[in-house]
Enzyme design. Structure first.
Site, PDB file in Angstrom:
ATOM      1  N   ALA A 150       0.420   3.604  -1.273  1.00 16.53           N
ATOM      2  CA  ALA A 150       0.670   3.375   0.151  1.00 16.53           C
ATOM      3  C   ALA A 150       2.140   3.105   0.446  1.00 16.53           C
ATOM      4  O   ALA A 150       2.563   3.156   1.590  1.00 16.53           O
ATOM      5  CB  ALA A 150      -0.172   2.203   0.650  1.00 16.53           C
ATOM      6  N   LYS A 151       2.922   2.786  -0.584  1.00 14.44           N
ATOM      7  CA  LYS A 151       4.373   2.584  -0.477  1.00 14.44           C
ATOM      8  C   LYS A 151       4.728   1.653   0.684  1.00 14.44           C
ATOM      9  O   LYS A 151       5.632   1.912   1.466  1.00 14.44           O
ATOM     10  CB  LYS A 151       5.097   3.914  -0.342  1.00 14.44           C
ATOM     11  CG  LYS A 151       4.883   4.842  -1.552  1.00 14.44           C
ATOM     12  CD  LYS A 151       5.673   6.129  -1.409  1.00 14.44           C
ATOM     13  CE  LYS A 151       5.491   7.028  -2.624  1.00 14.44           C
ATOM     14  NZ  LYS A 151       4.123   7.597  -2.713  1.00 14.44           N
ATOM     15  N   ARG A 152       4.038   0.536   0.758  1.00 10.01           N
ATOM     16  CA  ARG A 152       4.293  -0.420   1.831  1.00 10.01           C
ATOM     17  C   ARG A 152       5.586  -1.190   1.566  1.00 10.01           C
ATOM     18  O   ARG A 152       5.932  -1.482   0.426  1.00 10.01           O
ATOM     19  CB  ARG A 152       3.124  -1.382   1.960  1.00 10.01           C
ATOM     20  CG  ARG A 152       1.808  -0.720   2.390  1.00 10.01           C
ATOM     21  CD  ARG A 152       1.934  -0.046   3.745  1.00 10.01           C
ATOM     22  NE  ARG A 152       0.640   0.261   4.326  1.00 10.01           N
ATOM     23  CZ  ARG A 152       0.134   1.483   4.448  1.00 10.01           C
ATOM     24  NH1 ARG A 152       0.825   2.528   4.014  1.00 10.01           N
ATOM     25  NH2 ARG A 152      -1.043   1.678   5.000  1.00 10.01           N
TER      26      ARG A 152
END
Length: 281
Positions: A98-100
């Site tokens: 999700a590369k938050r």
């Protein structure tokens, strides 16, 4: 309260037992079409269920890309929830791609979405972006430790654009990417058999001997297959850190669907090639 065994320990065992292969679950529109599926929730559900059925009982890690589910709104997220839960129930570790990345309470909320043990989307690990400063990840680091989960921090990514940030040199003479690796090494100090805080390091990057990849944590390595890297390239990229590499293959396996047997054959082929390379090095 029962505390889950740390992600690093669970990952080390899964890699030793099943091999280190990570297969992506990337249901983008063109791949749905290749499978003869409609670009809708029904197609998404069929795709995801098939990948989980084919892979979750044999690969160490499955990595769903949340964006391809989120684009269908709440029903797509519901499919993602089911996929994560079924994959974990079948024995695979799930890394949510999700590369938050954010700050303060917003970062904490992102962490709770994927790393809180009672969250519907609870995953074994989450990809995160540190480019608001590594310290901005503290809520995710803290919750991951508490829940026995892990993080994969973007450090040296395979996309060409990444270099303008990750190879930039700080005032102390160290690159931004090297700084992220140093932070992760500190997080993992003293952990056995493997720390829970990993880096994303592209398998397409060639010789990385100028970087210290010995972070005592896992190195998630995208780029094998469609992006051009092969298992044979791994020793030249990762050197002495090779045993901690989690090579990610997505399209190289997924293009063989929707036949479950063909998906398994493709994954097994990559797994054997990777295990052979790791064993020989």
């Amino acid at each position: 309260m029962t505390v889950m065994e740390p992600f690093g320990a669970r990952l080390r065992r899964a890699m030793d037992e099943r091999g280190p292969l990570c297969v992506g679950i990337d249901p983008h529109a063109s791949l749905l079409a290749e499978w003869g599926l409609n670009d809708d929730v029904a197609g998404l559900e069929r795709f995801s269920r098939t990948v989980v059925e084919a892979m979750a009982d044999r690969v160490a890690v499955l990595k769903p890309q949340s964006a391809f589910f989120e684009r269908f709104g709440s029903r797509g997220v519901a499919v993602l929830e089911t996929s994560v839960q079924e994959a974990r129930a079948a024995g695979a570790l799930v890394v949510m791609d999700a590369k938050r990345g954010d700050i303060g309470s917003t970062m904490a909320a992102y962490a709770e979405s994927f790393l809180h043990k009672d969250a519907p989307l609870f995953s074994d690990a989450l990809t995160v972006s540190p480019y608001l400063g590594y310290g901005s990840l503290k809520p995710a680091v803290d919750l991951a430790r508490e829940s026995g989960a892990g993080l994969f921090v973007l450090a040296l990514t395979s996309n060409p654009e990444g270099g303008e940030v990750q190879h930039a040199v700080r005032g102390d003479g160290r690159s931004v990417g090297a700084t992220m690796l140093a932070h992760l090494a500190a997080e993992n100090a003293g952990e056995e058999p493997l720390g829970s805080f990993g880096a994303v390091v592209g398998a397409t990057l060639g010789d990385l001997s100028s970087y210290d990849l010995g972070i005592n944590g896992p190195l998630l390595a995208p780029g094998i297959g469609a992006q051009g890297a092969t298992p044979a390239d791994l020793p030249g990229v990762f050197g002495a850190a090779l045993r901690n590499v989690v090579p990610n293959v997505s399209r190289g396996v997924l293009r063989h669907g929707p036949d479950v047997a063909a998906l398994r054959t493709a994954a097994d082929r990559f797994a054997v090639e990777i295990r052979t390379v790791v064993t020989a090095s």
